[in-house]
Structures are given as C-alpha cells and as structure tokens.
Enzyme design. Structure first.
Site, mmCIF file in Angstrom:
data_model
loop_
_atom_site.group_PDB
_atom_site.id
_atom_site.type_symbol
_atom_site.label_atom_id
_atom_site.label_comp_id
_atom_site.label_asym_id
_atom_site.label_seq_id
_atom_site.Cartn_x
_atom_site.Cartn_y
_atom_site.Cartn_z
ATOM 1 N N CYS A 203 -2.823 8.690 2.695
ATOM 2 C CA CYS A 203 -2.447 8.258 1.349
ATOM 3 C C CYS A 203 -3.554 8.578 0.356
ATOM 4 C CB CYS A 203 -2.111 6.773 1.336
ATOM 5 S SG CYS A 203 -3.382 5.714 2.030
ATOM 6 N N GLU B 252 0.877 -1.169 0.000
ATOM 7 C CA GLU B 252 0.000 0.000 0.000
ATOM 8 C C GLU B 252 0.913 1.217 0.000
ATOM 9 O OE1 GLU B 252 -3.062 -0.110 -0.437
ATOM 10 O OE2 GLU B 252 -3.820 -2.032 0.282
#
Length: 530
Positions: free
Chosen positions: A317, A283
């Site tokens: 993010c 990720e």
C-alpha cells in the site's frame, strides 16, 4: 475452547501432501505442522463445512493445498466463542497479558524462517521480505509487552471540593480483523498484539488466497495460549471470502472492525459498521509519491525509488506510484532509473530462491489489472519507458514498468493500480511538486529527497502546507515504515492508525470518571439547585 478455532479451517491433508511433501524444498511446511503423517493432526478440530478453496503458488500457478472455508453460521459461532473467552482474558492483569504476548513473540522467533518461507510461497514476495514480515509481528510483540506495563490514565484537577476527576481506558471486547493478501501476517500482528495486551479477544479473517499463513500463525498463537491455560478462542480465525467477512462487519458483538484493503470496499464497510454504531479502523489505498528535488542526492534517490517502486512487485500500500522530479534533472534521473530496472530483471525468479530480487504478482487477476492499466496509460498518451509486458515464464510475473508523458490529472494516474507501475511526472518547483503530491484522493505515504533543510522546514514539507499524507518522509522511500510510529493515512486511505505511538487507543474505550469522596454535593460551573 479450541473447538472455536477448529470451526474455521480444514486442510485436506492428502491433497496437500500430494502437491508438496515429495519436494524437500517445502520441508518447512512440516516444521509448521501443516503436513504430518499423523492423520489425527487434522481430526476435524480445525474443520469447517463450507466450500473448498485453493491456495495457489504465484511462482508457478500451481495449487499448493485445498482448504475448506467456514460457513456463515460457523463464523458467527466463532464470534460467540471469542466473546465467551473475553471475561477470562480481560480479568488478567495487563502485564500478565503482556507476558503471554511475549511468549507468542518467542514462538514466532523460533519459527521465523519457516513462517517467512510460507509467506513467500503463498503470497509471492521474495524471501527476505517474507522473513521481514514475520519479524514485524515479532517486533510488535516486543512493543506490546512494554505497552502492557505503561497503559496510561489521567488525573485532572476538579473544580469541586473533595472530588477526583479521572480518565480510564478500558478494552472493547471482541475485535474483528480482516487483513489483505499482500501482508498476510504482519498487519494481523499489528492488530493482535496491541489489542490483546489492551484486554481484547480477536476474530481474524485473513485473505482467502493466503489461508496457509493464517493457519500456521494461528496454530502458533493457540499453542501459547493453551500452554498458559487460556482458551485458544482468545485469538480465533476464520477463512472465507466476502460472505464470511460480512458476518464480522454486521455483528453487533464486534465493537471494532479493522479492515485492510481497497478504498472502494473500505468505504462500504465503514458505512455498514457505522450503521450499527460500531467503530472501523481502515487502512485503505495509497497513491504514493516520491519527490526528487533539484539538489537531491541522486544515488540515494535511485536506490530508494527502486525498492519503493518494485519491492513486493508493487503490491505494498506504500509502493511509490508517482515519481515527481524537478524538470532540470528529470531526464538524467529517468535514464538512471531505467538502468537500475534492467538489473532488476536479471534477478527475477522464484521468491524462495536465494538471489531473487523480484518475484511475481499474487494472482492472475493482478496480472490482468496490470495489463489493463498499461493499455489505458498508452491510450491516454503515455510513453512506456521500460517494461509494460508479461514475463514469459510460469506463474504471475510482469515487467516492472516506467511510464512518462502523462498529466498528473490523468485518470489512470489518479487511481491506485496494485502493480509495479510508476509514472514519471515533472515539476518546476517544490511547491508545485507538493501540489501534485496532494492532488490525489489517497493520502498514505510520501517522500522528499533533498539536501536543503529549508525545503523541509521553510517550504514546510512536513508542516500544515506540505504533504497531506499520514506518512511524510525525507531522504528515504515511501515504503518500509517502522513499528514504533503510527501507521496509516488520510483522506481516502481511511484515517486509521495501527502499530505504534498511541494507536492502542483504537482498541480501547475512554471513561471519564468523577468520584465524590466528600459529604456534600456541589455541582459543576457553580450551579445552585437547592
């Protein structure tokens, strides 16, 4: 077996007491068992012998506590103990594992507010977000409990007489999890809850700048495991920097390594794990865009943009880093966004205080990277529409920043800056906006605001010629994903998926099983070998 946990982190009790215990504001630390008048609480069972690191409060720049890291050998020993605990854990029926994960969720609920306050104290996000992050772990525990009674297999028709063709999923063993500072508990929770019900044990290395969150979380999980007669090493934790992380990356006893962090580091990790034929669940970075079509509901779009751009001070993010606006409404939208940003600055403050809407960056390094990005944008011809400066107060505070006047291909726009900076870009059509959205190497989250359903299906925003991101939204921001769907992105975001949907498959290996229950030995495809 708790000795395994003990070989990971050591809190210097007197040092932490000196900094915090005198202030009633930090009473939640005692609730979490991080401060005690009983020296036996820190009797070495939670000790390492590596170097001492400091946990720093982003709100004021002061030291909260001093932590002793694990050594590389202690980190390797941790993997050994997690591996030893695996046969006992995997021998439990999946619903039994699910019941233990349910109890973990119950304990997290009991500690929701103090643990949420600890997240805000150590990471710097505002209290509602800190509590919300703990809630994510609770929610994924609930999800995992249901999954423990639904883990599927398949039966396929065999072309051979008296044969059964099956598909079975089995756990991998020890899962390594390296998580980042910006979500110091939730991302670990996504991995741990699902991996545990699948039958795996865990070795977790949290960010070295948020060790107290890691300690408090692990203490809660360990208490539940031990209460059920399960070794605490089923959910192990080590603290340290890149040197300790490399132990997990290179250890062949860890078949899957889940990493959350930058694209540059993730790429290195993926190559090293692949060299030993391990798996990586990545990720990585996001350079997320929010598209505002000409027919968008501007009130909704402004509200979504503000949270997506400045929530967690731009340190998600999924933070919106590019606003792609139809040229006929760009001026109006930008003016309204600036007005909203002004109101945000009126509610800047300590993330633990009620009413604070905008907190600090996580570290001095983050402030420096913010200042460098602003300067590069100005040197590239950008116009600072709002912000662009450090806030004159203790801690790591900067102004949320809006920059216009740059091409989508400008170097600074093409890379992810982990800070509250958003770039205003114009488009003449939705097709052009989609091309700009897709015109970066990352592919995590994307959003479109429109009232025209044709923009969603006819122009095909959610289809093969639309957004190339793993998360594709309509009339909501780029941040705030639910746990029921798989979370993750494409391209330089790494391709990993965590949380819901079928993300559980990452933590399992597939076995195709053929059983001959007859007394003949036919071959597939009608082959004769007689």
């Amino acid at each position: 077996m708790l000795q395994l946990l003990s070989k990971s982190v050591y809190i210097l009790r007197r040092t932490m007491t000196r900094y915090l215990v005198t202030d009633p504001k930090y009473g939640f630390l005692k609730e979490l068992g991080l401060i005690s008048e009983n020296p036996g609480l820190f009797d070495g069972r939670w000790g390492g012998s590596g170097k001492i690191i400091e946990s720093i409060s982003p709100a004021n720049g002061k030291v909260i506590a001093k932590i002793r890291e694990a050594t590389p050998q202690e980190a390797s020993n941790t993997v050994t103990e997690a591996r030893k605990a695996w046969p006992q854990w995997v021998s439990l029926p999946a619903p039994t594992r699910g019941e233990i994960v349910r109890q973990i969720g119950v304990e997290l609920r009991k500690n929701l507010k103090p643990l949420g306050r600890l997240v805000s104290l150590e990471m710097g996000k505002i209290l509602p977000e800190g509590i919300g992050e703990v809630q994510e772990f609770i929610d994924i525990c609930d999800y995992a409990v249901g999954l423990s009674r639904m883990l599927p297999g398949n039966i396929f028709p065999s072309e051979r007489k008296n044969h059964a063709l099956l598909e079975k999923w089995n756990p991998l063993g020890v899962i390594g999890v390296i998580s980042a500072f910006n979500f110091p508990i939730a991302v670990y929770g996504w991995n741990a809850a699902i991996a545990m019900v699948c039958g795996n044990t865990i070795v977790w290395k949290g960010a070295p700048s948020t060790p107290l969150v890691s300690i408090a979380t692990t203490k809660i999980i360990a208490s539940v495991l031990e209460r059920n007669g399960i070794p605490g090493s089923v959910a192990s934790m080590i603290t340290g920097g890149s040197e300790i992380g490399q132990i997990l990356v290179n250890d062949q006893r860890i078949p899957l390594l889940s990493f959350t962090g930058s694209t540059a580091i993730g790429k290195q990790i993926a190559l090293k794990v692949q060299e030993r034929f391990g798996r990586s669940l990545l990720e990585l970075g996001g350079n997320n865009a929010l598209i505002i079509a000409q027919d968008a509901d501007l009130e909704m779009a402004i509200r979504a943009a503000v949270f997506s751009c400045v929530g967690t001070a731009g340190q998600r993010c999924t933070t919106t880093r590019r606003l792609i606006i139809h040229n006929k409404i760009q001026k109006e939208f930008t003016e309204r966004l600036i007005t909203a940003y002004k109101s945000i600055l009126e509610r800047i403050g300590d993330p633990l205080d009620d009413g604070t809407l905008y907190g600090p960056l996580h570290s001095e390094q983050a402030v420096n990277e913010y200042m460098i990005a602003v300067q590069e944008a100005k040197e590239s011809g950008g116009t600072i529409e709002f912000g662009g400066k450090r806030v004159d107060r203790p801690g790591f505070y900067v102004e949320p920043t809006i920059i216009s006047g740059l091409s989508p291909k400008t170097k600074i726009i093409q890379k992810e800056t982990f800070a509250p900076i958003v770039y205003i870009l114009e488009a003449n059509s939705l097709e052009e906006a989609i091309a700009i959205n897709n015109g970066v190497e990352q592919g995590l989250s994307s959003s479109l605001f429109t009232k025209n359903i044709g923009n969603v299906f006819q122009v095909n925003w959610i289809g093969p010629h639309g957004s190339d991101c793993g998360i594709v939204n309509v009339n909501i921001g780029t941040s705030g994903a639910e746990i029921g769907g798989a979370f993750g992105g494409e391209k330089a975001t790494g391709g990993g998926r965590e949380s819901g949907s079928d993300a559980w498959k990452h933590y399992m290996r597939r076995a195709t099983v053929t059983i001959n229950y007859g007394n003949e030995l036919p071959l597939a495809q009608g082959i004769k070998f007689e």
